[in-house]
Design an enzyme around this catalytic site. Structure first.
Site, PDB file in Angstrom:
ATOM      1  N   ASP A   1     -19.770 -17.065   2.355  1.00 30.52           N
ATOM      2  CA  ASP A   1     -20.415 -17.447   3.617  1.00 30.52           C
ATOM      3  C   ASP A   1     -19.357 -17.642   4.700  1.00 30.52           C
ATOM      4  OD1 ASP A   1     -19.477 -19.797   2.286  1.00 30.52           O
ATOM      5  OD2 ASP A   1     -20.669 -21.036   3.625  1.00 30.52           O
TER       6      ASP A   1
ATOM      7  N   HIS B   1     -20.736 -11.635  -4.221  1.00 29.57           N
ATOM      8  CA  HIS B   1     -21.577 -12.239  -3.170  1.00 29.57           C
ATOM      9  C   HIS B   1     -20.615 -12.659  -2.052  1.00 29.57           C
ATOM     10  CE1 HIS B   1     -25.103 -14.426  -1.584  1.00 29.57           C
ATOM     11  NE2 HIS B   1     -24.194 -15.301  -1.144  1.00 29.57           N
TER      12      HIS B   1
ATOM     13  N   ASP C   1     -22.319  -8.725 -12.134  1.00 26.17           N
ATOM     14  CA  ASP C   1     -21.597  -8.154 -10.994  1.00 26.17           C
ATOM     15  C   ASP C   1     -22.617  -7.579 -10.010  1.00 26.17           C
ATOM     16  OD1 ASP C   1     -19.784  -7.131  -9.223  1.00 26.17           O
ATOM     17  OD2 ASP C   1     -19.355  -5.332 -10.404  1.00 26.17           O
TER      18      ASP C   1
ATOM     19  N   GLU D   1     -19.814 -15.150  -6.610  1.00 23.84           N
ATOM     20  CA  GLU D   1     -19.326 -15.375  -5.252  1.00 23.84           C
ATOM     21  C   GLU D   1     -17.794 -15.477  -5.333  1.00 23.84           C
ATOM     22  OE1 GLU D   1     -21.527 -18.281  -2.967  1.00 23.84           O
ATOM     23  OE2 GLU D   1     -20.169 -18.132  -1.251  1.00 23.84           O
TER      24      GLU D   1
HETATM   25  O1  9MR Z   1     -24.732 -17.117   0.715  1.00 25.52           O
HETATM   26  C1  9MR Z   1     -24.834 -18.476   0.294  1.00 25.52           C
HETATM   27  C2  9MR Z   1     -23.655 -18.831  -0.586  1.00 25.52           C
HETATM   28  O2  9MR Z   1     -22.457 -18.757   0.147  1.00 25.52           O
HETATM   29  C3  9MR Z   1     -23.846 -20.209  -1.205  1.00 25.52           C
HETATM   30  O3  9MR Z   1     -22.859 -20.450  -2.178  1.00 25.52           O
HETATM   31  C4  9MR Z   1     -25.214 -20.320  -1.854  1.00 25.52           C
HETATM   32  C5  9MR Z   1     -25.472 -21.711  -2.401  1.00 25.52           C
HETATM   33  O4  9MR Z   1     -25.448 -22.641  -1.386  1.00 25.52           O
HETATM   34  O5  9MR Z   1     -26.219 -19.987  -0.948  1.00 25.52           O
HETATM   35  C6  9MR Z   1     -26.132 -18.668  -0.446  1.00 25.52           C
HETATM   36  O6  9MR Z   1     -27.150 -18.463   0.458  1.00 25.52           O
HETATM   37  C7  9MR Z   1     -28.416 -18.211  -0.088  1.00 25.52           C
HETATM   38  C8  9MR Z   1     -29.302 -19.438   0.089  1.00 25.52           C
HETATM   39  O7  9MR Z   1     -28.813 -20.534  -0.637  1.00 25.52           O
HETATM   40  C9  9MR Z   1     -30.734 -19.142  -0.311  1.00 25.52           C
HETATM   41  N1  9MR Z   1     -31.236 -17.991   0.424  1.00 25.52           N
HETATM   42  C10 9MR Z   1     -30.430 -16.772   0.225  1.00 25.52           C
HETATM   43  C11 9MR Z   1     -29.001 -17.021   0.675  1.00 25.52           C
HETATM   44  C12 9MR Z   1     -28.167 -15.754   0.498  1.00 25.52           C
HETATM   45  O8  9MR Z   1     -28.228 -15.258  -0.805  1.00 25.52           O
HETATM   46  O1  9MR Z   2     -18.272 -24.627  -5.518  1.00 27.92           O
HETATM   47  C1  9MR Z   2     -19.498 -25.295  -5.225  1.00 27.92           C
HETATM   48  C2  9MR Z   2     -20.155 -25.696  -6.534  1.00 27.92           C
HETATM   49  O2  9MR Z   2     -19.366 -26.641  -7.201  1.00 27.92           O
HETATM   50  C3  9MR Z   2     -21.541 -26.243  -6.263  1.00 27.92           C
HETATM   51  O3  9MR Z   2     -22.196 -26.474  -7.486  1.00 27.92           O
HETATM   52  C4  9MR Z   2     -22.329 -25.251  -5.409  1.00 27.92           C
HETATM   53  C5  9MR Z   2     -23.728 -25.711  -5.075  1.00 27.92           C
HETATM   54  O4  9MR Z   2     -23.699 -26.807  -4.238  1.00 27.92           O
HETATM   55  O5  9MR Z   2     -21.638 -24.995  -4.204  1.00 27.92           O
HETATM   56  C6  9MR Z   2     -20.392 -24.399  -4.398  1.00 27.92           C
HETATM   57  O6  9MR Z   2     -19.776 -24.214  -3.166  1.00 27.92           O
HETATM   58  C7  9MR Z   2     -20.327 -23.254  -2.289  1.00 27.92           C
HETATM   59  C8  9MR Z   2     -20.539 -23.964  -0.962  1.00 27.92           C
HETATM   60  O7  9MR Z   2     -21.547 -24.927  -1.087  1.00 27.92           O
HETATM   61  C9  9MR Z   2     -20.858 -22.999   0.162  1.00 27.92           C
HETATM   62  N1  9MR Z   2     -19.899 -21.937   0.235  1.00 27.92           N
HETATM   63  C10 9MR Z   2     -19.797 -21.199  -1.008  1.00 27.92           C
HETATM   64  C11 9MR Z   2     -19.346 -22.119  -2.106  1.00 27.92           C
HETATM   65  C12 9MR Z   2     -19.085 -21.334  -3.401  1.00 27.92           C
HETATM   66  O8  9MR Z   2     -20.271 -20.900  -4.001  1.00 27.92           O
END
Ligand code: 9MR
Ligand code: 9MR
Length: 588
Positions: A190, A514, A557, A566
């Site tokens: 993100d 991702h 993947d 991610e």
């Molecule tokens: O793209 C987002 C990713 O960076 C985060 O780790 C993840 C969890 O917070 O959320 C992803 O965003 C998703 C969102 O939570 C739910 N709707 C779809 C988004 C993109 O896949």
């Molecule tokens: O690394 C984070 C993981 O420990 C948490 O369980 C998860 C859900 O809250 O979020 C991860 O961090 C994400 C962050 O919230 C948004 N940017 C992407 C991070 C990696 O997925």
């Protein structure tokens, strides 16, 4: 007519394809998922292990990759069983092959691994690429082709007009007041910037520099700053540090939690993003992470005073101000749901919410002490000595403080009552990891416990490796170094998924992380040098392409998979540390 041309085109294309295929070396055609190994390679004088899945074979051989000549024949070791899947494996040890070259492992005439290398400095490229990964994450700046190659792109998210969210209002900064906080790295897949996660990331990279300063004198990652006289590692860190400095409220020293959109951007390139950006609530955890990082930076950049005049002082002043704010505000926690109940707009991006600052106090106090020499900073902080340390994660950072105490003890003449329990705590952690290593199906400490496979499990493997390296430094016992190398082998392919988790590397590559940049850029290859999160049986993303629920195999993947595939800066940083440190140590 058109159809005929089409047909004849297909024929020509298939003939070309056929010719290309039969001319390829035989081995490239039948690379088998049954053979799991570090797909990048091995040190001539280092251990060499492949893991064979199943119980079909008893023997293996190592062949020269170009001539096909057998250079080594061996028996597979005893059968082992995965505690996660119940599947069996057998190790193939070929440590005695020491001659540099390209090789493949063969189980039979047709079942072969992809080619891999035995050579000196075999992981240097991995270390450089994983540091370069941070360059590709840079916010607010064009990435020209000269540095970014085919991943060149225009700047996104200028972050020069960032709004104060109602949760962050104080003093002379009312709601919607505009501040400027450009630069930094995108957190992950993100496009937001989070102080807590930047904290552990920068702390890990700065510690790498402090532990191996000489190694980074000649470590070039081809970034715009490569020709200044500051090591590229520090230049890269500085790009994020300058953003972090702008996240402190100059009026009171408190630090905002994050700089973010209210909701995640779509799968678009950064320059197409146009949503408003906010800074949200100042809090204790973010402020203490900031303090730790600024104190450490102040110490390190002191040695670059003529190149970066005033930087060290600015960092230290910021650290002291943050420390004072945290003393006055010791229990302000970021709780996204509570904030959303009270304020608009709702913020639904990464929460990084942490309900305890006990470990952040340890880290911040250790860095403040290490930089100023004032042991008073440690007073009144419960250092939680006596138990094995907890592994570093974004929400649990006391180990970073311990590592700094170990590193600085001699210079600071730290009293034994402080440093001895730290030594015990770090060593106890590593000894626990090493217990029953020989029974592990991939011969790695990674994965011994099911809880190793959490969200971002690749960073668990890398951080375990780092802990083992600190223990190696303390004890000089090579078993810790070799176990750390085993976790690097895990990350580069010796694991139950068969993947090499660093983008751009390996024969079985991660192609669909991702990662908004990699998804939206229209380029088939993902941005290189980024560490995929790795197996996570939580499968919180609910992707439908997982092929297994077993903890050690729960990886897909697929770019839908933010829970297993991610990338993130706090996972890349320990990858840089582990690979660079192993290079520095195995060189000797
Ligand atoms: O793209 C987002 C990713 O960076 C985060 O780790 C993840 C969890 O917070 O959320 C992803 O965003 C998703 C969102 O939570 C739910 N709707 C779809 C988004 C993109 O896949
Ligand atoms: O690394 C984070 C993981 O420990 C948490 O369980 C998860 C859900 O809250 O979020 C991860 O961090 C994400 C962050 O919230 C948004 N940017 C992407 C991070 C990696 O997925």
């Amino acid at each position: 007519m058109i159809f005929k041309t089409f047909l004849s085109r297909i024929c020509t294309i298939s003939i070309i394809l056929y010719v290309v295929q039969v001319q390829k070396p035989l081995f490239a055609q039948h690379t088998s998922d049954e053979i799991r190994l570090n797909q990048v390679g091995f040190y001539p004088n280092g251990p060499k292990l492949a893991i064979v899945s199943g119980d079909k074979y008893t023997d293996f051989s190592v062949l020269n990759a170009s001539s096909g000549k057998v250079v080594f024949k061996g028996k597979l070791g005893p059968q082992l069983t995965s505690q996660h899947s119940g599947k069996v494996t057998r190790p193939a040890d070929f440590t005695s092959v020491v001659k540099p070259g390209k090789y493949v492992i063969a189980l039979s005439g047709t079942v072969k691994s992809a080619p891999f290398e035995i050579k000196k400095n075999v992981h240097k490229g991995v270390a450089q690429a994983s540091l370069k990964g941070f360059y590709y994450q840079r916010v607010s700046v064009d990435l020209p082709e000269k540095y970014a190659g085919k991943w060149a792109r225009p700047a996104g998210h200028p972050d020069t007009k960032v709004l104060i969210h109602p949760s962050a209002v104080s003093g002379d900064r009312p709601e919607n007041f505009v501040i400027s906080a450009p630069r930094g790295w995108y957190d992950a897949g993100d496009y937001n910037k989070y102080i807590v996660n930047s904290g552990i990331t920068v702390g890990t990279l700065l510690s790498l520099y402090e532990d191996f300063p000489l190694y980074f004198e000649n470590f070039n990652t081809n970034i715009p700053e490569s020709n200044n006289s500051v090591p590229d590692l520090l230049d890269e860190v500085l790009y994020n540090l300058r953003w972090m400095l702008a996240m402190q409220d100059p009026a009171d020293g408190g630090v905002y939690h994050k700089l973010t959109n209210p909701r995640f951007d779509g799968m678009i390139m950064p320059d197409a993003a146009d949503k408003p950006r906010y800074v949200v609530q100042k809090n204790t955890v973010a402020t203490l992470d900031f303090v730790a990082v600024m104190a450490q930076a102040g110490r390190i950049f002191k040695n670059f005073e003529n190149k970066l005049p005033g930087l060290s002082d600015s960092c230290l002043v910021a650290a002291v101000k943050g420390w004072e704010w945290a003393k006055k505000n010791p229990d302000v926690y970021y709780n996204q749901n509570e904030i959303n109940a009270k304020f608009d707009p709702d913020i639904v991006t990464g929460a990084y919410g942490d309900r305890s600052a006990a470990d952040e106090w340890i880290w911040a106090a250790s860095e403040m002490y290490a930089t100023t020499g004032k042991a008073d900073y440690l007073k009144g902080v419960d250092m939680k000595f006596g138990a094995p340390m907890p592994l570093p994660t974004w929400s649990m950072v006391q180990a970073l403080g311990y590592y700094t105490l170990l590193r600085m003890a001699e210079d600071l003449k730290t009293e034994a009552a402080v440093v001895d329990p730290v030594k015990k705590s770090v060593t106890a952690f590593s000894d626990e990891l090493l217990k029953e290593l020989e029974k592990q199906p991939y011969n790695t400490v990674m994965g011994k416990n099911a809880k190793d496979y959490s969200w971002g499990s690749s960073s668990v493997a890398a951080n375990q490796g780092i802990a083992l390296l600190y223990t190696f430094k303390l004890t000089k016992d090579r078993k810790y170094l070799l176990a750390a190398l085993g976790n690097l082998d895990y990350l580069l392919g010796r694991n139950a998924t068969t993947y090499c988790f660093l983008t751009g590397f390996g024969s079985k590559k991660v192609m669909h992380p991702h990662h908004r940049l990699s998804i939206a850029d229209g380029i088939a290859d993902p941005v290189p040098g980024l560490l995929s999160g790795g197996p996570n049986p939580g499968q919180q993303d609910k992707c439908t392409t997982y092929t297994s629920k077993f903890a050690d195999e729960s990886f897909t993947d697929d770019d839908c998979s933010y829970a297993s595939n991610e990338i993130a800066i706090n996972w890349n940083a320990p990858m840089v540390y582990l690979s660079a440190a192993i290079e520095a140590l195995m060189e000797k």
